[in-house]
Scaffold this motif. Sequence first.
Motif, PDB file in Angstrom:
ATOM      1  N   ILE A  46      29.558  44.402  31.173  1.00 37.91           N
ATOM      2  CA  ILE A  46      30.095  43.177  31.747  1.00 37.91           C
ATOM      3  C   ILE A  46      31.569  43.057  31.376  1.00 37.91           C
ATOM      4  CG2 ILE A  46      29.978  40.653  31.786  1.00 37.91           C
ATOM      5  CD1 ILE A  46      27.016  40.833  31.281  1.00 37.91           C
ATOM      6  N   HIS A  47      32.400  42.962  32.384  1.00 35.08           N
ATOM      7  CA  HIS A  47      33.844  42.921  32.188  1.00 35.08           C
ATOM      8  C   HIS A  47      34.371  41.545  32.578  1.00 35.08           C
ATOM      9  CE1 HIS A  47      33.675  47.316  31.781  1.00 35.08           C
ATOM     10  NE2 HIS A  47      32.824  47.267  32.805  1.00 35.08           N
ATOM     11  N   ASN A  48      34.942  40.856  31.619  1.00 38.16           N
ATOM     12  CA  ASN A  48      35.458  39.518  31.864  1.00 38.16           C
ATOM     13  C   ASN A  48      36.881  39.578  32.401  1.00 38.16           C
ATOM     14  OD1 ASN A  48      33.150  38.056  30.826  1.00 38.16           O
ATOM     15  ND2 ASN A  48      33.768  38.780  28.808  1.00 38.16           N
ATOM     16  N   VAL A  49      37.110  38.853  33.492  1.00 41.85           N
ATOM     17  CA  VAL A  49      38.425  38.827  34.131  1.00 41.85           C
ATOM     18  C   VAL A  49      38.802  37.372  34.399  1.00 41.85           C
ATOM     19  CG1 VAL A  49      39.800  39.559  36.116  1.00 41.85           C
ATOM     20  CG2 VAL A  49      37.984  41.057  35.236  1.00 41.85           C
ATOM     21  N   ILE A  50      39.999  37.000  34.007  1.00 40.07           N
ATOM     22  CA  ILE A  50      40.480  35.644  34.273  1.00 40.07           C
ATOM     23  C   ILE A  50      40.949  35.554  35.727  1.00 40.07           C
ATOM     24  CG2 ILE A  50      42.195  33.893  33.677  1.00 40.07           C
ATOM     25  CD1 ILE A  50      40.112  34.284  31.544  1.00 40.07           C
ATOM     26  N   ILE A  51      40.528  34.480  36.401  1.00 43.95           N
ATOM     27  CA  ILE A  51      40.962  34.258  37.783  1.00 43.95           C
ATOM     28  C   ILE A  51      41.137  32.766  38.018  1.00 43.95           C
ATOM     29  CG2 ILE A  51      38.620  34.098  38.740  1.00 43.95           C
ATOM     30  CD1 ILE A  51      39.633  35.606  41.221  1.00 43.95           C
ATOM     31  N   ASP A  52      42.163  32.419  38.762  1.00 38.98           N
ATOM     32  CA  ASP A  52      42.388  31.037  39.195  1.00 38.98           C
ATOM     33  C   ASP A  52      42.351  31.057  40.716  1.00 38.98           C
ATOM     34  OD1 ASP A  52      43.236  28.507  39.895  1.00 38.98           O
ATOM     35  OD2 ASP A  52      45.060  28.543  38.667  1.00 38.98           O
ATOM     36  N   ILE A  53      41.285  30.520  41.301  1.00 36.11           N
ATOM     37  CA  ILE A  53      41.133  30.640  42.754  1.00 36.11           C
ATOM     38  C   ILE A  53      42.090  29.746  43.529  1.00 36.11           C
ATOM     39  CG2 ILE A  53      38.718  31.296  42.504  1.00 36.11           C
ATOM     40  CD1 ILE A  53      38.033  28.525  43.731  1.00 36.11           C
ATOM     41  N   GLU A  54      42.867  28.926  42.817  1.00 34.84           N
ATOM     42  CA  GLU A  54      43.910  28.142  43.479  1.00 34.84           C
ATOM     43  C   GLU A  54      45.265  28.850  43.434  1.00 34.84           C
ATOM     44  OE1 GLU A  54      43.522  23.646  43.253  1.00 34.84           O
ATOM     45  OE2 GLU A  54      42.623  24.247  41.331  1.00 34.84           O
ATOM     46  N   ASP A  55      45.274  30.080  42.946  1.00 34.63           N
ATOM     47  CA  ASP A  55      46.515  30.845  42.787  1.00 34.63           C
ATOM     48  C   ASP A  55      46.315  32.220  43.421  1.00 34.63           C
ATOM     49  OD1 ASP A  55      48.623  32.439  41.913  1.00 34.63           O
ATOM     50  OD2 ASP A  55      48.662  31.586  39.900  1.00 34.63           O
ATOM     51  N   GLU A  56      46.964  32.457  44.549  1.00 33.21           N
ATOM     52  CA  GLU A  56      46.769  33.716  45.264  1.00 33.21           C
ATOM     53  C   GLU A  56      47.170  34.921  44.423  1.00 33.21           C
ATOM     54  OE1 GLU A  56      47.838  35.984  49.483  1.00 33.21           O
ATOM     55  OE2 GLU A  56      48.552  33.932  49.127  1.00 33.21           O
ATOM     56  N   ASP A  57      48.233  34.794  43.647  1.00 28.19           N
ATOM     57  CA  ASP A  57      48.663  35.908  42.806  1.00 28.19           C
ATOM     58  C   ASP A  57      47.585  36.256  41.781  1.00 28.19           C
ATOM     59  OD1 ASP A  57      50.771  37.797  41.949  1.00 28.19           O
ATOM     60  OD2 ASP A  57      50.797  36.590  40.105  1.00 28.19           O
ATOM     61  N   SER A  58      46.934  35.243  41.220  1.00 26.93           N
ATOM     62  CA  SER A  58      45.851  35.470  40.266  1.00 26.93           C
ATOM     63  C   SER A  58      44.676  36.187  40.933  1.00 26.93           C
ATOM     64  CB  SER A  58      45.370  34.132  39.681  1.00 26.93           C
ATOM     65  OG  SER A  58      44.228  34.302  38.879  1.00 26.93           O
ATOM     66  N   ILE A  59      44.348  35.791  42.155  1.00 26.45           N
ATOM     67  CA  ILE A  59      43.251  36.433  42.890  1.00 26.45           C
ATOM     68  C   ILE A  59      43.586  37.898  43.174  1.00 26.45           C
ATOM     69  CG2 ILE A  59      41.953  36.446  45.053  1.00 26.45           C
ATOM     70  CD1 ILE A  59      42.378  33.377  45.125  1.00 26.45           C
ATOM     71  N   SER A  60      44.809  38.148  43.589  1.00 27.39           N
ATOM     72  CA  SER A  60      45.249  39.511  43.884  1.00 27.39           C
ATOM     73  C   SER A  60      45.178  40.392  42.640  1.00 27.39           C
ATOM     74  CB  SER A  60      46.682  39.491  44.429  1.00 27.39           C
ATOM     75  OG  SER A  60      47.183  40.804  44.601  1.00 27.39           O
ATOM     76  N   LYS A  61      45.675  39.879  41.522  1.00 25.45           N
ATOM     77  CA  LYS A  61      45.663  40.663  40.278  1.00 25.45           C
ATOM     78  C   LYS A  61      44.227  40.928  39.811  1.00 25.45           C
ATOM     79  CE  LYS A  61      50.198  39.201  38.562  1.00 25.45           C
ATOM     80  NZ  LYS A  61      50.932  38.387  37.546  1.00 25.45           N
ATOM     81  N   ALA A  62      43.350  39.930  39.961  1.00 28.50           N
ATOM     82  CA  ALA A  62      41.952  40.111  39.569  1.00 28.50           C
ATOM     83  C   ALA A  62      41.286  41.199  40.406  1.00 28.50           C
ATOM     84  CB  ALA A  62      41.201  38.791  39.713  1.00 28.50           C
ATOM     85  N   SER A  63      41.600  41.234  41.691  1.00 25.16           N
ATOM     86  CA  SER A  63      41.004  42.254  42.565  1.00 25.16           C
ATOM     87  C   SER A  63      41.472  43.649  42.170  1.00 25.16           C
ATOM     88  CB  SER A  63      41.339  41.973  44.034  1.00 25.16           C
ATOM     89  OG  SER A  63      42.712  42.211  44.304  1.00 25.16           O
ATOM     90  N   GLN A  64      42.710  43.764  41.725  1.00 24.48           N
ATOM     91  CA  GLN A  64      43.236  45.062  41.297  1.00 24.48           C
ATOM     92  C   GLN A  64      42.537  45.540  40.025  1.00 24.48           C
ATOM     93  OE1 GLN A  64      47.551  44.757  41.087  1.00 24.48           O
ATOM     94  NE2 GLN A  64      47.608  43.705  43.062  1.00 24.48           N
ATOM     95  N   ILE A  65      42.238  44.610  39.117  1.00 27.17           N
ATOM     96  CA  ILE A  65      41.499  44.960  37.902  1.00 27.17           C
ATOM     97  C   ILE A  65      40.102  45.433  38.267  1.00 27.17           C
ATOM     98  CG2 ILE A  65      40.485  44.031  35.785  1.00 27.17           C
ATOM     99  CD1 ILE A  65      42.886  42.090  35.661  1.00 27.17           C
TER     100      ILE A  65
END
Length: 239
Positions: A46-65
């Motif tokens: 299980i890999h924990n990743v921080i994401i803020d769904i109100e922030d497109e940059d955060s969503i993009s970075k999470a998808s790359q991880i």
Amino acid sequence: MSKNIAIIGSSGSIGSSFLKYYESENSSNVIYSLSRKEINNSNPNIHNVIIDIEDEDSISKASQICMAKGSFDVVIVATGILHDQDLSPEKSIRQIDQKSFHKVFSINTFGPALIARYFIPLLKKETPTFFGFLSARVGSISDNKTGGWYSYRASKAALNMIIKGLSIEVSRNNPKAILAGLHPGTVESNLSDPFKKGVTKDKLFTPEYSVSKMIDVIQNLESGDSGDCFAWDGVRIEF
């Protein structure tokens, strides 16, 4: 067979129950647990990743991880807002407020749409996959018999339309992918807490029970069901 899975909103009542289900389903499942806050978990799969769904940059970075472990079999978007300390469902047009409307749409509609933009390309193409969004029966226009709850109803109705549109586009280059909205019923959670007074015990579900029923729905979906919304009991919800 093990799966690659992403649970977005894994710190919530329903998201955490999806996480527990897939963790117990197969000890070899690789699960990305995405949330606004850090979650402690001793399982190395299980890999924990921080994401803020109100922030497109955060969503993009999470998808790359998430891309690091390869393509996904299952993605669940288990996020949503009905109320918080600054807003509550409108009982009258006099309570319609632009700031509240924007907040509800930001979390219930814009966020899931952006998640779809960045995570749908991560779905496998050679085998069947599932991309699910938590929706709500009150997002059905034809089922609305009581009125009120303007921002929440509208945000979920808009989400349902986005799911439908996504399913049509995705079917062109990934026909084995199924996208669907999922109505969990009334679940014991912070989201439903102020509104459960009039709900009978047989209709007030634990998160674990609701997720077990939604898993049954997911496992019985076929390609022709893509783009639709289904309640916890498998009934198709009309838009």
